[in-house]
Write a protein that holds these residues in place. Sequence first.
Motif, PDB file in Angstrom:
ATOM      1  N   LEU A 121       0.823  -1.169   0.045  1.00 23.70           N
ATOM      2  CA  LEU A 121       0.034   0.006   0.071  1.00 23.70           C
ATOM      3  C   LEU A 121       0.876   1.312  -0.094  1.00 23.70           C
ATOM      4  CD1 LEU A 121      -2.614  -1.119   2.766  1.00 23.70           C
ATOM      5  CD2 LEU A 121      -2.880  -0.825   0.282  1.00 23.70           C
ATOM      6  N   PRO A 122       0.349   2.204  -0.298  1.00 22.70           N
ATOM      7  CA  PRO A 122       1.058   3.544  -0.475  1.00 22.70           C
ATOM      8  C   PRO A 122       1.241   4.306   1.158  1.00 22.70           C
ATOM      9  CG  PRO A 122      -0.943   4.098  -1.339  1.00 22.70           C
ATOM     10  CD  PRO A 122      -0.901   2.635  -0.878  1.00 22.70           C
ATOM     11  N   SER A 123       2.186   5.186   1.060  1.00 24.87           N
ATOM     12  CA  SER A 123       1.761   6.214   2.152  1.00 24.87           C
ATOM     13  C   SER A 123       0.813   7.192   2.408  1.00 24.87           C
ATOM     14  CB  SER A 123       3.300   6.716   2.279  1.00 24.87           C
ATOM     15  OG  SER A 123       3.213   8.069   3.307  1.00 24.87           O
ATOM     16  N   THR A 124      -0.127   7.104   3.306  1.00 22.21           N
ATOM     17  CA  THR A 124      -1.081   8.172   3.468  1.00 22.21           C
ATOM     18  C   THR A 124      -0.679   9.340   3.723  1.00 22.21           C
ATOM     19  OG1 THR A 124      -1.565   7.255   5.764  1.00 22.21           O
ATOM     20  CG2 THR A 124      -2.991   6.267   4.204  1.00 22.21           C
ATOM     21  N   SER A 125       0.565   9.425   4.509  1.00 23.15           N
ATOM     22  CA  SER A 125       1.242  10.672   4.964  1.00 23.15           C
ATOM     23  C   SER A 125       1.592  11.398   3.930  1.00 23.15           C
ATOM     24  CB  SER A 125       2.361  10.153   6.065  1.00 23.15           C
ATOM     25  OG  SER A 125       3.115  11.295   6.184  1.00 23.15           O
ATOM     26  N   LYS A 126       2.394  10.754   2.869  1.00 26.39           N
ATOM     27  CA  LYS A 126       2.956  11.493   1.661  1.00 26.39           C
ATOM     28  C   LYS A 126       1.660  12.143   0.963  1.00 26.39           C
ATOM     29  CE  LYS A 126       6.937   8.686   1.138  1.00 26.39           C
ATOM     30  NZ  LYS A 126       7.552   7.535   0.015  1.00 26.39           N
ATOM     31  N   ILE A 127       0.669  11.218   0.689  1.00 23.46           N
ATOM     32  CA  ILE A 127      -0.723  11.603  -0.006  1.00 23.46           C
ATOM     33  C   ILE A 127      -1.243  12.842   0.637  1.00 23.46           C
ATOM     34  CG2 ILE A 127      -2.547  10.930  -1.199  1.00 23.46           C
ATOM     35  CD1 ILE A 127      -1.325   8.166  -1.656  1.00 23.46           C
ATOM     36  N   SER A 128      -1.281  12.701   1.661  1.00 22.20           N
ATOM     37  CA  SER A 128      -2.257  13.711   2.539  1.00 22.20           C
ATOM     38  C   SER A 128      -1.184  14.777   3.115  1.00 22.20           C
ATOM     39  CB  SER A 128      -2.974  13.092   3.689  1.00 22.20           C
ATOM     40  OG  SER A 128      -2.139  12.577   4.584  1.00 22.20           O
ATOM     41  N   ASN A 129       0.000  15.020   2.763  1.00 24.50           N
ATOM     42  CA  ASN A 129       1.054  16.137   3.316  1.00 24.50           C
ATOM     43  C   ASN A 129       0.932  15.947   4.717  1.00 24.50           C
ATOM     44  OD1 ASN A 129       1.991  16.722   0.985  1.00 24.50           O
ATOM     45  ND2 ASN A 129       0.132  18.190   0.508  1.00 24.50           N
ATOM     46  N   GLY A 130       0.627  14.934   5.422  1.00 29.42           N
ATOM     47  CA  GLY A 130       0.950  14.730   6.810  1.00 29.42           C
ATOM     48  C   GLY A 130      -0.089  14.634   7.549  1.00 29.42           C
ATOM     49  N   LYS A 131      -1.351  14.809   6.785  1.00 32.22           N
ATOM     50  CA  LYS A 131      -2.823  15.102   7.800  1.00 32.22           C
ATOM     51  C   LYS A 131      -3.135  13.662   8.304  1.00 32.22           C
ATOM     52  CE  LYS A 131      -7.522  16.056   6.788  1.00 32.22           C
ATOM     53  NZ  LYS A 131      -8.466  16.549   5.706  1.00 32.22           N
ATOM     54  N   TYR A 132      -2.920  12.604   7.508  1.00 34.63           N
ATOM     55  CA  TYR A 132      -3.057  11.174   8.136  1.00 34.63           C
ATOM     56  C   TYR A 132      -1.657  10.590   8.147  1.00 34.63           C
ATOM     57  CZ  TYR A 132      -7.814  12.322   7.398  1.00 34.63           C
ATOM     58  OH  TYR A 132      -9.015  12.956   7.145  1.00 34.63           O
ATOM     59  N   ALA A 133      -1.789   9.301   8.792  1.00 37.09           N
ATOM     60  CA  ALA A 133      -0.458   8.532   8.893  1.00 37.09           C
ATOM     61  C   ALA A 133      -1.178   7.236   9.145  1.00 37.09           C
ATOM     62  CB  ALA A 133       0.678   9.053   9.720  1.00 37.09           C
ATOM     63  N   CYS A 134      -1.597   6.500   8.258  1.00 41.60           N
ATOM     64  CA  CYS A 134      -2.431   5.171   8.797  1.00 41.60           C
ATOM     65  C   CYS A 134      -1.412   4.126   8.926  1.00 41.60           C
ATOM     66  CB  CYS A 134      -3.337   4.788   7.565  1.00 41.60           C
ATOM     67  SG  CYS A 134      -4.615   6.208   7.431  1.00 41.60           S
ATOM     68  N   PRO A 135      -1.124   3.574  10.062  1.00 41.00           N
ATOM     69  CA  PRO A 135      -0.152   2.698  10.350  1.00 41.00           C
ATOM     70  C   PRO A 135       0.078   1.356   9.365  1.00 41.00           C
ATOM     71  CG  PRO A 135      -1.739   2.592  11.928  1.00 41.00           C
ATOM     72  CD  PRO A 135      -2.132   3.592  11.082  1.00 41.00           C
ATOM     73  N   ASN A 136      -1.098   0.729   8.934  1.00 40.02           N
ATOM     74  CA  ASN A 136      -1.180  -0.231   7.826  1.00 40.02           C
ATOM     75  C   ASN A 136      -0.904   0.287   6.632  1.00 40.02           C
ATOM     76  OD1 ASN A 136      -3.684   1.268   8.290  1.00 40.02           O
ATOM     77  ND2 ASN A 136      -4.894  -0.267   7.281  1.00 40.02           N
TER      78      ASN A 136
END
Length: 319
Positions: A121-136
Amino acid sequence: MSKKIATIIGATGKQGRAAINVFLQKPEYLVRGITRNADSSAARALKARGVEVVQADLNDEATLRVAFEGSHVIFGTTDFVPGFVQYGSERGRDIEAEQGRNVARAAQATPTLEHLIWSTLPSTSKISNGKYACPNFEGKEAANDFIRTLPDLLAKTTFVLVGWYDLNFNYPCYKPVWVEAANRYVVIGDYDPDATLVYIGDVEKNLGPFVKAIAEQPEKTKNGAIVFAYTDTIGFEELLKRWAKAKGKEAAYVSTSYEIMGVLYPEWTKLADMTRWMGDYKDTYWSYKEGEFLSYKDLGIAISDFVSMDESLKYLEIA
Ligand SMILES: NC(=O)c1ccc[n+]([C@@H]2O[C@H](COP(=O)([O-])OP(=O)(O)OC[C@H]3O[C@@H](n4cnc5c(N)ncnc54)[C@H](OP(=O)(O)O)[C@@H]3O)[C@@H](O)[C@H]2O)c1
């Protein structure tokens, strides 16, 4: 002519079984399945189907190196869930990241390897500019980043982003709960009801056509190409209603605050975050645009090769 070896990580699990089923249909391959317990009933069932079962642990690179020996294709996946359940989201993320790096190092050290089909899966943090960081998602992306630092391995790698399982309805934060007075099931959360789920449904059945197409089109799928393994896109509330209809019931999504979610499902809010994140990417593929990934259409897979959403929801068991 000697056969090639296809080695499947997570062979006793849903994704791995999908890959096992594909390679067992290919007479040019010997199929090897990796498990931590070669004596389990699931492992014995694999042996009965002609799979060479090998014991190895994702947390132990040395065991993976031995298990990969002679492999031409590796289907790789990591498992976020056990670390998350045992140690919580942060340590679960870190354990999964290290599992992925172990696979990458062991694959890099396998000279016969031609193709790594890497479920991730990709990085939610990169995609959301740090708004989310889903551990999975983040642990998997840490492993993806590591693979990208290994040019020889990257050249042999396909990144497969696996979409939303219908089994997620079993997670506490998504589970429909029967409310007698309302005569319906309810899911309580802090989600955008229209959050777009990029959906694979029955992963054991529907991942197979992707694995087959990837293995058969290496020139198109290697070199770090991204395959997005989904069959449909659907809004969160709409999916809940489709599930209820398939069961002949009614269901409603009930909105609450994130704070209340934290009371209802403490650690599971970390898994709820992925749906909150998906709410920010409505009508897109998690911010990916068409052309940035290969879909089933790009791989020439017919939609009729998949189990449909209604069919998979009808037989979905919620414990
Ligand atoms: N839910 C979703 O919508 C979704 C979407 C995309 C991706 N994912 C990801 O899918 C992954 C789970 O895959 P799955 O659904 O196939 O899981 P699964 O059905 O629960 O099976 C897990 C597999 O992983 C193996 N495994 C677990 N820990 C291991 C270890 N330390 N060493 C070696 N093997 C190990 C298990 O083998 P043994 O027990 O036999 O050793 C089993 O075969 C998770 O990382 C999850 O984040 C989920």
